[in-house]
Scaffold this active site. Structure first.
Site, short mmCIF file in Angstrom:
data_model
loop_
_atom_site.label_atom_id
_atom_site.label_comp_id
_atom_site.label_asym_id
_atom_site.label_seq_id
_atom_site.Cartn_x
_atom_site.Cartn_y
_atom_site.Cartn_z
N LYS A 62 0.83 -1.22 0.00
CA LYS A 62 0.00 0.00 0.00
C LYS A 62 0.86 1.26 0.00
O LYS A 62 0.63 2.17 -0.78
CB LYS A 62 -0.91 0.06 1.24
N ARG A 110 -9.64 2.08 8.80
CA ARG A 110 -9.19 0.71 9.04
C ARG A 110 -10.24 -0.12 9.77
O ARG A 110 -9.98 -1.26 10.11
CB ARG A 110 -7.92 0.76 9.88
N ARG A 140 11.19 -6.56 4.77
CA ARG A 140 11.07 -5.12 4.51
C ARG A 140 12.06 -4.32 5.34
O ARG A 140 12.23 -4.56 6.54
CB ARG A 140 9.64 -4.68 4.83
N ARG A 164 10.99 -2.14 10.82
CA ARG A 164 9.98 -1.56 11.71
C ARG A 164 9.72 -2.49 12.88
O ARG A 164 9.68 -3.70 12.72
CB ARG A 164 8.67 -1.36 10.93
N ARG A 187 -1.30 -8.40 13.16
CA ARG A 187 -1.76 -7.39 12.20
C ARG A 187 -2.65 -8.01 11.13
O ARG A 187 -3.63 -7.40 10.69
CB ARG A 187 -0.57 -6.66 11.58
P1 AMP Z 1 0.72 1.06 8.58
O1 AMP Z 1 1.93 1.89 8.41
O2 AMP Z 1 -0.45 1.54 7.76
O3 AMP Z 1 0.98 -0.42 8.38
O4 AMP Z 1 0.26 1.22 10.11
C1 AMP Z 1 1.08 0.79 11.17
C2 AMP Z 1 0.30 0.74 12.47
O5 AMP Z 1 -0.21 2.04 12.78
C3 AMP Z 1 -0.94 -0.16 12.46
O6 AMP Z 1 -0.63 -1.52 12.68
C4 AMP Z 1 -1.75 0.46 13.59
O7 AMP Z 1 -1.22 0.09 14.85
C5 AMP Z 1 -1.48 1.95 13.40
N1 AMP Z 1 -2.50 2.55 12.49
C6 AMP Z 1 -2.29 3.08 11.26
N2 AMP Z 1 -3.43 3.54 10.72
C7 AMP Z 1 -4.39 3.28 11.64
C8 AMP Z 1 -5.81 3.49 11.68
N3 AMP Z 1 -6.47 4.02 10.66
N4 AMP Z 1 -6.48 3.12 12.80
C9 AMP Z 1 -5.84 2.58 13.85
N5 AMP Z 1 -4.53 2.33 13.87
C10 AMP Z 1 -3.79 2.66 12.78
#
Ligand code: AMP
Length: 217
Positions: A13, A88, A127, A161, A172
């Site tokens: 994404k 989400r 990654r 990360r 996740r």
């Molecule tokens: P990402 O970088 O999109 O994979 O997001 C990493 C982490 O950030 C996720 O696993 C959540 O813990 C948090 N996160 C990101 N976007 C959201 C969202 N819209 N709602 C809740 N937690 C989020």
């Protein structure tokens, strides 16, 4: 255009969002990146978010929605945006709908990136992300940097990360299936979903995404 990008962690994404946003000349808004920026600045929001992120759980809706709204209210997002990682869950999708409705605007599409589970696990495990700019993403086997641990683009340090550990990835994925996938049906009912395969070279996926957005399928 106003686009929402959905897909499991590791579907690409972030990578696709960066490229699509550039091509479509709209800002790329990633709630994950916004949280990570707060973590590096050591803000209160960052401290709160980190505990949830490290466990692979969602950060509570109240703070997430407020942060996303705040970002969407910036002048560069006035004529369009590409949301990556938000909404989400269904309550975030409902909050976004309300916000858009109050401004008399609508989403144009929800782009759903599909990738098989064993593939996303492999992508996440390898990654590596640049500390200076999270848009610079590498993979130890699929797209290795020229020099191990160093970003090809800006020389920044590459790191894994905290939430990319195998155990957290399982959580996740579980969170994705139980909480995020239902938003696909939610948006399908509004006729907004376009699904594409996230498999294959990055350029091909971008091309596929642009085609799908153009033709609306
Ligand atoms: P990402 O970088 O999109 O994979 O997001 C990493 C982490 O950030 C996720 O696993 C959540 O813990 C948090 N996160 C990101 N976007 C959201 C969202 N819209 N709602 C809740 N937690 C989020």
């Amino acid at each position: 255009m106003r686009i929402v990008l959905v897909g499991p962690p590791g579907a690409g994404k972030g990578t696709q969002a960066t490229r699509l946003a550039e091509k479509l000349r709209i800002p790329h808004i990633s709630t994950g990146d916004l949280f990570r920026a707060n973590i590096s600045r050591q803000t209160e929001l960052g401290k709160l978010a980190k505990s949830y992120m490290d466990a692979g759980d969602l950060v509570p809706d109240e703070v997430t929605i407020a942060m996303a709204k705040d970002r969407m209210a910036q002048p560069d997002a006035e004529n369009g945006f590409l949301l990556d990682g938000f909404p989400r869950n269904v309550s975030q999708a409902e909050a976004l709908d309300e916000l858009l409705k109050s401004e008399g605007i609508k989403l144009d599409a929800v782009l759903d990136l599909e990738a098989p589970e064993d593939e996303v696990v492999k992508r996440i495990a390898g990654r590596r992300v640049c500390r200076k700019d999270s848009a610079h993403v590498f993979h130890v086997t699929y797209s290795p940097p020229k020099q191990e641990g160093v970003c090809d683009v800006c020389g920044g340090e590459l790191y894994q990360r905290d939430d990319d550990s195998e155990e957290t990835v399982r959580t996740r994925l579980e969170v994705y299936h139980t909480q995020t996938e239902p938003i696909i049906d939610y948006y399908r009912a509004q006729g907004l979903v376009v699904t594409i395969s996230a498999m294959g070279p990055v350029d091909e996926v971008t091309g596929r995404a642009l085609e799908a957005l153009k033709s609306g399928q």
